[in-house]
Motif scaffolding. Structure first.
Motif, PDB file in Angstrom:
ATOM      1  N   VAL A  90       0.870  -1.173   0.000  1.00  0.00           N
ATOM      2  CA  VAL A  90       0.000   0.000   0.000  1.00  0.00           C
ATOM      3  C   VAL A  90       0.906   1.221   0.000  1.00  0.00           C
ATOM      4  O   VAL A  90       1.716   1.405   0.917  1.00  0.00           O
ATOM      5  CB  VAL A  90      -0.933   0.019   1.227  1.00  0.00           C
ATOM      6  CG1 VAL A  90      -1.792   1.277   1.210  1.00  0.00           C
ATOM      7  CG2 VAL A  90      -1.803  -1.231   1.258  1.00  0.00           C
ATOM      8  N   ILE A 103      -8.752   4.682  -4.739  1.00  0.00           N
ATOM      9  CA  ILE A 103      -7.785   3.600  -4.607  1.00  0.00           C
ATOM     10  C   ILE A 103      -7.410   3.129  -6.010  1.00  0.00           C
ATOM     11  O   ILE A 103      -8.285   2.851  -6.837  1.00  0.00           O
ATOM     12  CB  ILE A 103      -8.366   2.411  -3.800  1.00  0.00           C
ATOM     13  CG1 ILE A 103      -8.901   2.867  -2.446  1.00  0.00           C
ATOM     14  CG2 ILE A 103      -7.317   1.315  -3.657  1.00  0.00           C
ATOM     15  CD1 ILE A 103      -7.871   3.420  -1.488  1.00  0.00           C
ATOM     16  N   LEU A 120     -10.113   7.191   5.918  1.00  0.00           N
ATOM     17  CA  LEU A 120     -10.489   6.468   4.700  1.00  0.00           C
ATOM     18  C   LEU A 120     -11.970   6.151   4.571  1.00  0.00           C
ATOM     19  O   LEU A 120     -12.500   6.122   3.466  1.00  0.00           O
ATOM     20  CB  LEU A 120      -9.709   5.146   4.620  1.00  0.00           C
ATOM     21  CG  LEU A 120      -8.204   5.237   4.518  1.00  0.00           C
ATOM     22  CD1 LEU A 120      -7.595   3.843   4.543  1.00  0.00           C
ATOM     23  CD2 LEU A 120      -7.799   5.993   3.279  1.00  0.00           C
ATOM     24  N   GLU A 160     -14.169  -0.770  -6.265  1.00  0.00           N
ATOM     25  CA  GLU A 160     -13.509  -0.197  -5.102  1.00  0.00           C
ATOM     26  C   GLU A 160     -13.136  -1.241  -4.062  1.00  0.00           C
ATOM     27  O   GLU A 160     -12.164  -1.958  -4.232  1.00  0.00           O
ATOM     28  CB  GLU A 160     -14.332   0.937  -4.493  1.00  0.00           C
ATOM     29  CG  GLU A 160     -14.421   2.130  -5.404  1.00  0.00           C
ATOM     30  CD  GLU A 160     -15.214   3.276  -4.837  1.00  0.00           C
ATOM     31  OE1 GLU A 160     -16.205   3.050  -4.116  1.00  0.00           O
ATOM     32  OE2 GLU A 160     -14.828   4.420  -5.124  1.00  0.00           O
ATOM     33  N   LEU A 196     -15.794   3.847   1.376  1.00  0.00           N
ATOM     34  CA  LEU A 196     -14.719   4.816   1.197  1.00  0.00           C
ATOM     35  C   LEU A 196     -15.287   6.226   1.225  1.00  0.00           C
ATOM     36  O   LEU A 196     -16.380   6.469   0.709  1.00  0.00           O
ATOM     37  CB  LEU A 196     -14.024   4.608  -0.152  1.00  0.00           C
ATOM     38  CG  LEU A 196     -13.018   3.492  -0.257  1.00  0.00           C
ATOM     39  CD1 LEU A 196     -12.503   3.401  -1.684  1.00  0.00           C
ATOM     40  CD2 LEU A 196     -11.862   3.685   0.706  1.00  0.00           C
ATOM     41  N   VAL A 232       1.162   4.989   0.494  1.00  0.00           N
ATOM     42  CA  VAL A 232       0.391   5.966   1.250  1.00  0.00           C
ATOM     43  C   VAL A 232       0.735   7.369   0.763  1.00  0.00           C
ATOM     44  O   VAL A 232       1.910   7.764   0.760  1.00  0.00           O
ATOM     45  CB  VAL A 232       0.682   5.826   2.760  1.00  0.00           C
ATOM     46  CG1 VAL A 232      -0.134   6.815   3.562  1.00  0.00           C
ATOM     47  CG2 VAL A 232       0.416   4.403   3.228  1.00  0.00           C
ATOM     48  N   HIS A 233      -0.262   8.126   0.356  1.00  0.00           N
ATOM     49  CA  HIS A 233      -0.073   9.506  -0.080  1.00  0.00           C
ATOM     50  C   HIS A 233       0.515  10.321   1.075  1.00  0.00           C
ATOM     51  O   HIS A 233       0.184  10.089   2.241  1.00  0.00           O
ATOM     52  CB  HIS A 233      -1.431  10.083  -0.521  1.00  0.00           C
ATOM     53  CG  HIS A 233      -1.327  11.409  -1.160  1.00  0.00           C
ATOM     54  ND1 HIS A 233      -1.276  12.571  -0.438  1.00  0.00           N
ATOM     55  CD2 HIS A 233      -1.253  11.763  -2.464  1.00  0.00           C
ATOM     56  CE1 HIS A 233      -1.176  13.597  -1.258  1.00  0.00           C
ATOM     57  NE2 HIS A 233      -1.164  13.121  -2.507  1.00  0.00           N
ATOM     58  N   LEU A 272      -7.074  -2.853   3.083  1.00  0.00           N
ATOM     59  CA  LEU A 272      -7.269  -1.644   3.877  1.00  0.00           C
ATOM     60  C   LEU A 272      -7.596  -1.979   5.324  1.00  0.00           C
ATOM     61  O   LEU A 272      -7.176  -1.257   6.236  1.00  0.00           O
ATOM     62  CB  LEU A 272      -8.361  -0.770   3.257  1.00  0.00           C
ATOM     63  CG  LEU A 272      -8.043  -0.195   1.876  1.00  0.00           C
ATOM     64  CD1 LEU A 272      -9.184   0.690   1.392  1.00  0.00           C
ATOM     65  CD2 LEU A 272      -6.720   0.562   1.871  1.00  0.00           C
ATOM     66  N   VAL A 306     -11.647   9.836  -1.481  1.00  0.00           N
ATOM     67  CA  VAL A 306     -10.537   8.882  -1.480  1.00  0.00           C
ATOM     68  C   VAL A 306     -10.680   7.960  -2.691  1.00  0.00           C
ATOM     69  O   VAL A 306     -11.729   7.372  -2.916  1.00  0.00           O
ATOM     70  CB  VAL A 306     -10.531   8.037  -0.184  1.00  0.00           C
ATOM     71  CG1 VAL A 306      -9.490   6.933  -0.260  1.00  0.00           C
ATOM     72  CG2 VAL A 306     -10.294   8.919   1.032  1.00  0.00           C
ATOM     73  N   ARG A 356      -2.519   2.232  -4.289  1.00  0.00           N
ATOM     74  CA  ARG A 356      -2.224   3.630  -3.960  1.00  0.00           C
ATOM     75  C   ARG A 356      -3.479   4.280  -3.396  1.00  0.00           C
ATOM     76  O   ARG A 356      -4.556   4.157  -3.976  1.00  0.00           O
ATOM     77  CB  ARG A 356      -1.777   4.405  -5.195  1.00  0.00           C
ATOM     78  CG  ARG A 356      -0.419   4.003  -5.678  1.00  0.00           C
ATOM     79  CD  ARG A 356       0.062   4.920  -6.805  1.00  0.00           C
ATOM     80  NE  ARG A 356       1.312   4.421  -7.335  1.00  0.00           N
ATOM     81  CZ  ARG A 356       2.512   4.710  -6.840  1.00  0.00           C
ATOM     82  NH1 ARG A 356       2.609   5.517  -5.810  1.00  0.00           N
ATOM     83  NH2 ARG A 356       3.597   4.197  -7.374  1.00  0.00           N
ATOM     84  N   ILE A 357      -3.303   4.955  -2.290  1.00  0.00           N
ATOM     85  CA  ILE A 357      -4.388   5.716  -1.677  1.00  0.00           C
ATOM     86  C   ILE A 357      -4.196   7.167  -2.108  1.00  0.00           C
ATOM     87  O   ILE A 357      -3.186   7.790  -1.783  1.00  0.00           O
ATOM     88  CB  ILE A 357      -4.346   5.607  -0.147  1.00  0.00           C
ATOM     89  CG1 ILE A 357      -4.453   4.144   0.282  1.00  0.00           C
ATOM     90  CG2 ILE A 357      -5.454   6.446   0.470  1.00  0.00           C
ATOM     91  CD1 ILE A 357      -4.233   3.939   1.769  1.00  0.00           C
TER      92      ILE A 357
END
Length: 91
Positions: free
Chosen positions: A5, A59, A46, A70, A53, A7-8, A32, A57, A82-83
């Motif tokens: 994952v 994904i 999230l 999703e 979601l 994370v931004h 998640l 957000v 990728r978030i």
């Protein structure tokens, strides 16, 4: 399935500064959930009260949007999620 994952930066303070977190899961929702187990504050960031979601957000799996599936989107071993926070507004 082992999934990375990504994370931004907006969410990295909630993951103790981690940019990449490795989790296990067969679907986005399982991945998640594993992320939230490790970093509980990610849950509010999230998910809405109903467990969906948040509308801002997105994904992505291997740079492809998981919409419309999703949370039910299937992942494979070695995939990258990728978030991404989406800018919402108008003007």
């Amino acid at each position: 399935m082992r999934v990375q994952v990504i994370v931004h930066p907006l969410f990295q303070p909630l993951t103790d500064g981690q940019e990449t977190v490795e989790v296990e899961g067969r679907k986005v929702k399982e991945c998640l959930a594993a992320l939230v187990r490790r970093y509980p504050t990610m849950k509010e960031a999230l998910f809405d009260r109903r467990g969906g979601l948040r509308n801002w957000v997105e994904i992505y799996c291997n740079d492809k949007s998981t919409y419309p599936e999703e949370l039910d989107y299937a992942v494979a071993d070695g995939d990258q999620l990728r978030i991404i926070p989406v800018a919402i507004g108008g003007g």
